[in-house]
Design a protein around this motif. Structure first.
Motif, PDB file in Angstrom:
ATOM      1  N   ALA A  35     -96.505 -12.951 -57.286  1.00 26.72           N
ATOM      2  CA  ALA A  35     -96.850 -13.996 -56.318  1.00 26.72           C
ATOM      3  C   ALA A  35     -95.584 -14.764 -55.977  1.00 26.72           C
ATOM      4  O   ALA A  35     -94.901 -15.274 -56.858  1.00 26.72           O
ATOM      5  CB  ALA A  35     -97.899 -14.938 -56.905  1.00 26.72           C
ATOM      6  N   GLU A  36     -95.255 -14.819 -54.690  1.00 30.28           N
ATOM      7  CA  GLU A  36     -94.091 -15.582 -54.237  1.00 30.28           C
ATOM      8  C   GLU A  36     -94.554 -16.938 -53.737  1.00 30.28           C
ATOM      9  O   GLU A  36     -95.698 -17.086 -53.333  1.00 30.28           O
ATOM     10  CB  GLU A  36     -93.446 -14.941 -53.018  1.00 30.28           C
ATOM     11  CG  GLU A  36     -93.115 -13.516 -53.105  1.00 30.28           C
ATOM     12  CD  GLU A  36     -92.269 -13.132 -51.884  1.00 30.28           C
ATOM     13  OE1 GLU A  36     -91.168 -12.659 -52.133  1.00 30.28           O
ATOM     14  OE2 GLU A  36     -92.694 -13.338 -50.736  1.00 30.28           O
ATOM     15  N   GLY A  37     -93.652 -17.894 -53.701  1.00 29.53           N
ATOM     16  CA  GLY A  37     -93.991 -19.193 -53.109  1.00 29.53           C
ATOM     17  C   GLY A  37     -94.852 -20.052 -54.008  1.00 29.53           C
ATOM     18  O   GLY A  37     -95.653 -20.856 -53.537  1.00 29.53           O
ATOM     19  N   VAL A  40     -93.418  -3.637 -52.505  1.00 33.07           N
ATOM     20  CA  VAL A  40     -93.788  -4.013 -51.142  1.00 33.07           C
ATOM     21  C   VAL A  40     -93.639  -5.524 -51.038  1.00 33.07           C
ATOM     22  O   VAL A  40     -94.304  -6.273 -51.749  1.00 33.07           O
ATOM     23  CB  VAL A  40     -95.248  -3.619 -50.825  1.00 33.07           C
ATOM     24  CG1 VAL A  40     -95.636  -4.115 -49.435  1.00 33.07           C
ATOM     25  CG2 VAL A  40     -95.423  -2.121 -50.922  1.00 33.07           C
ATOM     26  N   ASP A  41     -92.734  -5.960 -50.158  1.00 29.36           N
ATOM     27  CA  ASP A  41     -92.464  -7.382 -49.976  1.00 29.36           C
ATOM     28  C   ASP A  41     -93.389  -7.951 -48.899  1.00 29.36           C
ATOM     29  O   ASP A  41     -93.881  -7.208 -48.049  1.00 29.36           O
ATOM     30  CB  ASP A  41     -90.992  -7.537 -49.525  1.00 29.36           C
ATOM     31  CG  ASP A  41     -90.424  -8.908 -49.790  1.00 29.36           C
ATOM     32  OD1 ASP A  41     -91.139  -9.787 -50.317  1.00 29.36           O
ATOM     33  OD2 ASP A  41     -89.240  -9.109 -49.469  1.00 29.36           O
ATOM     34  N   ASP A  42     -93.615  -9.256 -48.945  1.00 27.40           N
ATOM     35  CA  ASP A  42     -94.409  -9.953 -47.913  1.00 27.40           C
ATOM     36  C   ASP A  42     -95.763  -9.290 -47.715  1.00 27.40           C
ATOM     37  O   ASP A  42     -96.264  -9.205 -46.589  1.00 27.40           O
ATOM     38  CB  ASP A  42     -93.659  -9.966 -46.563  1.00 27.40           C
ATOM     39  CG  ASP A  42     -92.290 -10.605 -46.662  1.00 27.40           C
ATOM     40  OD1 ASP A  42     -92.026 -11.310 -47.657  1.00 27.40           O
ATOM     41  OD2 ASP A  42     -91.470 -10.395 -45.752  1.00 27.40           O
ATOM     42  N   TYR A  43     -96.364  -8.820 -48.811  1.00 26.63           N
ATOM     43  CA  TYR A  43     -97.611  -8.084 -48.685  1.00 26.63           C
ATOM     44  C   TYR A  43     -98.691  -8.961 -48.036  1.00 26.63           C
ATOM     45  O   TYR A  43     -98.882 -10.114 -48.404  1.00 26.63           O
ATOM     46  CB  TYR A  43     -98.122  -7.576 -50.046  1.00 26.63           C
ATOM     47  CG  TYR A  43     -99.408  -6.819 -49.879  1.00 26.63           C
ATOM     48  CD1 TYR A  43     -99.406  -5.555 -49.315  1.00 26.63           C
ATOM     49  CD2 TYR A  43    -100.626  -7.411 -50.205  1.00 26.63           C
ATOM     50  CE1 TYR A  43    -100.584  -4.871 -49.091  1.00 26.63           C
ATOM     51  CE2 TYR A  43    -101.818  -6.733 -49.980  1.00 26.63           C
ATOM     52  CZ  TYR A  43    -101.779  -5.470 -49.417  1.00 26.63           C
ATOM     53  OH  TYR A  43    -102.956  -4.807 -49.181  1.00 26.63           O
TER      54      TYR A  43
HETATM   55 CA    CA Z   1     -91.244 -11.979 -49.577  1.00 26.60          CA
END
Ligand code: CA
Ligand code: C2E
Ligand code: CA
Ligand code: CA
Length: 281
Positions: free
Chosen positions: A237-239, A180-183
């Motif tokens: 964790a992105e970003g 699941v992206d951009d959760y």
């Molecule tokens: Ca994303």
């Protein structure tokens, strides 16, 4: 601005940021997209995903760009939304998948067993043929299915939940990994999240980037890591832009990190340098 650039093709143009960011491309530029796809102007950059506990790079996310001969390197925001509206996103996803798997096979031949993540769109999830395309692409490149990850957002899956769930289940059955992206940015319920056959949650970068100055973001990330653990999901964790954030994520038990602070997206021929720099840290 576009026609001025067009009339001076001798000038090396860079993306000026003046193209509308919402993907409302000029009809002219939009009409160039099919030929761009056929002529290899649609290229991939790769961003490393790092195991937080060991510091090893365990995978890469493929991120699409349009290397436009006049306007320079266009980010996905400049053409993906338009491609989604016109349906051209389906051949784009096929091309991205094909290239990303060819690259994964190259890496594997070099002794690097890195997973590769590909972003899907709504139209992929609504196409009952899509899982078969994925299976054929894996076979074509001889890539182990467990090394392919497909990323979908909650809101994408909610456009037509029943149809997308069928496609997601077929993909899961193939043995590819789903995430699941951009959760945290969608409006889906936990009940819905639980029905998705996914193995990973990617916490949206807005929360991760907020951790350094905003205690609410810290709380959101911490409770997401906990939720994921309870559901048996791996958290990415992105970003991640700085060491303080990376350390905080490690203390929370977040498994995987991705971000400019570790490595920016780069073309395939520069990825191994970035990987080596991360692993020497
Ligand atoms: Ca994303
Ligand atoms: P995404 O899937 O959330 O991809 C991550 C985006 O965050 C990438 O932007 C990446 O460059 C950026 N990013 C990574 N680390 C950091 C960081 O530390 N700080 C900040 N500020 N940003 C960071 P990019 O490449 O511009 O992609 C934007 C979006 O375009 C992607 O968001 C994804 O939704 C879409 N996209 C990219 N490639 C594809 C593709 O092949 N197919 C489809 N359908 N969509 C794609
Ligand atoms: Ca993604
Ligand atoms: Ca996204």
């Amino acid at each position: 601005a576009l026609s001025a650039a067009r009339s001076r093709p001798d000038r090396v143009a860079r993306y000026s940021g003046r193209l509308p960011a919402d993907g409302t491309l000029t009809p002219h530029l939009m009409s160039e997209l099919p030929a761009a796809l056929a002529s290899d102007q649609i290229v991939l950059h790769y961003q490393p995903q790092v195991a937080v506990d060991t510091g090893q790079v365990i995978g890469v996310e493929a991120l699409v760009r349009w290397q436009h001969p006049v306007h320079g390197l266009l980010p996905p925001a400049a053409f993906i939304p338009a491609a989604e509206r016109t349906g051209l996103i389906r051949p784009i996803t096929r091309a991205v998948l094909d290239r990303a798997l060819a690259y994964a096979a190259d890496l594997h031949a070099d002794g690097r067993r890195l997973a590769v993540s590909v972003n899907l769109s709504v139209r992929d999830l609504l196409d009952a043929q899509f899982p078969q395309e994925v299976e054929q692409a894996l076979a074509r490149h001889g890539v182990d299915r467990s090394l392919l990850e497909l990323e979908v957002t909650e809101s994408m899956a909610m456009v037509d939940p029943n149809r997308s769930l069928r496609v997601l289940h077929d993909l899961a059955e193939l043995g590819v990994r789903l995430s699941v992206d951009d959760y945290g940015t969608g409006y889906s319920s936990l009940a819905y999240l639980q029905r998705l056959p996914v193995q990973r949650l990617k916490i949206d970068r807005s929360f991760v980037m907020g951790m350094v100055h905003d205690s609410a973001s810290v709380a959101i990330v911490r409770s997401t890591v906990e939720l994921a653990r309870n559901l048996g999901l791996t958290v990415v964790a992105e970003g991640v832009e700085d060491d303080a954030t990376l350390l905080a994520l490690r203390d929370m038990g977040c498994a995987v990190a991705q971000g400019f602070g570790l490595g920016r997206p780069v073309p395939a021929d520069r990825l191994l340098d970035v990987v080596d720099a991360i692993e020497r840290r």
